[in-house]
Design an enzyme around this catalytic site. Structure first.
Site, PDB file in Angstrom:
ATOM      1  N   TYR A 178       0.781  -1.231   0.000  1.00 51.09           N
ATOM      2  CA  TYR A 178       0.000   0.000   0.000  1.00 51.09           C
ATOM      3  C   TYR A 178       0.817   1.289   0.000  1.00 51.09           C
ATOM      4  CZ  TYR A 178      -3.814  -3.209   0.775  1.00 51.09           C
ATOM      5  OH  TYR A 178      -4.720  -4.237   0.636  1.00 51.09           O
ATOM      6  N   PHE A 189     -10.454  -3.875  11.028  1.00 53.25           N
ATOM      7  CA  PHE A 189     -11.501  -3.925  10.009  1.00 53.25           C
ATOM      8  C   PHE A 189     -10.931  -4.396   8.680  1.00 53.25           C
ATOM      9  CE2 PHE A 189      -9.628   0.259  10.197  1.00 53.25           C
ATOM     10  CZ  PHE A 189      -9.407   0.611   8.889  1.00 53.25           C
TER      11      PHE A 189
END
Length: 399
Positions: free
Chosen positions: A126, A399
């Site tokens: 990322y 999450f």
């Protein structure tokens, strides 16, 4: 948007949930049961899923949902939580992730939230999209049989063991108070509390159902394991030092367990509560929350700072071109940030700015790694001290 002649990217519809679940299962090695899938549908909706298709075959997915996060100083800043990101193993290295992320993040930019957040299954993915790690955790194993607390440590007060049925009425309020003052922590949605207290078998990892101990300013939720006999902490929340010390003293007193396993941030006081500060053994060190700054001015003006200063930052963003040159002026801990056309004091990529933004990682280390350039030592010192925080950031929930 297309990646090549055969791959098409589009937002999902309500008819695509089975395709989403299939991709997620292959990527993360776990089939979503009906309850888990229903909970995800409450957190978001199908229009916030981006799907890649090879003809009629789903081959990639990325989703997001609205959330907020505490930034240094206590402000609650709007953010987008990016999750369920995967590409089918049959379609790797064809630009599918970049195409999904480009479409998704253009929409996130237009929606206006200053930050985007995610948790990364791999550390190399990322950074190219402007995300930097902002919280770190260590896994600790403590042999409780040899744990003795120093004589200066105040005796335990206020801790009690509670029944599972009592926990939903106590824990969310304590977590909320902790989250409001803890940089990096996010509010926990009601549906995630429901999942936590439901404590379904597939979430236990072969351990027992949850046990709870509560202090007015903290709580511990843990499981027990056999062969070896151990306590495995699921959540340890402490708003005050007194709550932290008291909860640890009670936790160490749990009988018929040899070790306590817990994940905690980098600077917890546990070793210094004990007569043998070597007793807590670090068994792993890992990042948790990653962030991308979507709107530099809004993000930099939202947090507080440790030092009043004036710096010009040149921020590079090769992914979304959201960078630029910014004047950052801090007065009484609060910043004003505007775009300028001036010679910079500091040059850095937007992922590095995200990493130093929450205070866990220091600017000086990025300079030593040639990922940040300062005009001179005075500018680097000012940046390093200005963005520093009393404690590193801590992620609230995964999450």
């Amino acid at each position: 948007m297309t990646t090549d002649e055969s791959i098409t990217i589009r937002t999902a519809t309500d008819d695509d949930w089975n395709a989403v679940a299939l991709l997620d299962a292959h990527a993360f090695g776990e089939h979503q049961n009906a309850e888990d899938l229903a909970e995800t549908q409450i957190l978001t909706n199908s229009e916030h899923f981006y799907l890649a298709w090879d003809g009629e075959t789903p081959v990639g997915v990325a989703m997001h949902f609205p959330m907020s996060v505490t930034v240094p100083g206590g402000a609650q800043l709007d953010a987008s939580g990016v999750s369920w990101v995967s590409v089918a193993p049959t379609h790797r290295r064809r630009g599918i992730l970049r195409s999904m992320f480009t479409q998704q993040h253009r929409a996130l930019h237009d929606a206006g939230a200053p930050l985007s957040l995610l948790t990364a299954s791999e550390a190399t993915i990322y950074g190219r999209f402007g995300y930097g790690p902002v919280t770190e955790e260590v896994s600790i194993s403590l042999d409780r049989r040899f744990a003795r607390f120093r004589p200066e440590v105040a005796p335990t007060t206020g801790v009690r063991l509670i029944e599972t049925a009592e926990a939903p009425g106590l824990l969310p309020d304590i977590y909320h108070r902790w989250q409001q003052q803890t940089a990096g922590a996010q509010p926990k949605p009601p549906i995630r509390w429901e999942r936590f207290f439901a404590d379904r078998e597939n979430r236990r990892g072969g351990l027992t159902a949850l046990f709870f101990m509560v202090h007015p300013d903290g709580y511990v939720a843990y499981r027990r394991g056999r062969n070896p006999n151990r306590v495995v902490v699921q959540e340890f929340i402490a708003i005050t030092d007194e709550a932290y010390s008291s909860l640890w003293q009670v936790l160490v007193g749990v009988d018929l367990a040899d070790t306590i396993e817990v994940q905690q941030s980098l600077d917890e006081a546990l070793p210094f509560l004990l007569t043998d500060y070597r007793l807590p053994k670090v068994t792993a060190h890992h990042d948790t929350l990653w962030a991308r700054i979507m709107h530099v001015e809004a993000a930099l003006e939202a947090r507080t700072y440790a030092l009043d200063t004036s710096l010009v930052l040149a921020v590079r963003d090769p992914f979304l071109d959201a960078g630029g040159t910014y004047s950052l002026t801090v007065t009484d801990g609060r910043a004003t940030c505007t775009k300028v056309e001036s010679e910079p004091d500091i040059e850095l990529d937007i992922d590095v700015l995200a990493s130093i933004y929450f205070g866990t990682h220091r600017a000086r280390l990025f300079a030593a790694a040639s990922r940040l350039t300062a005009r001179n030592e005075e500018s680097l010192h000012a940046l390093d001290q200005t963005f520093g925080t009393d404690r590193p950031a801590v992620m609230g929930w995964g999450f």
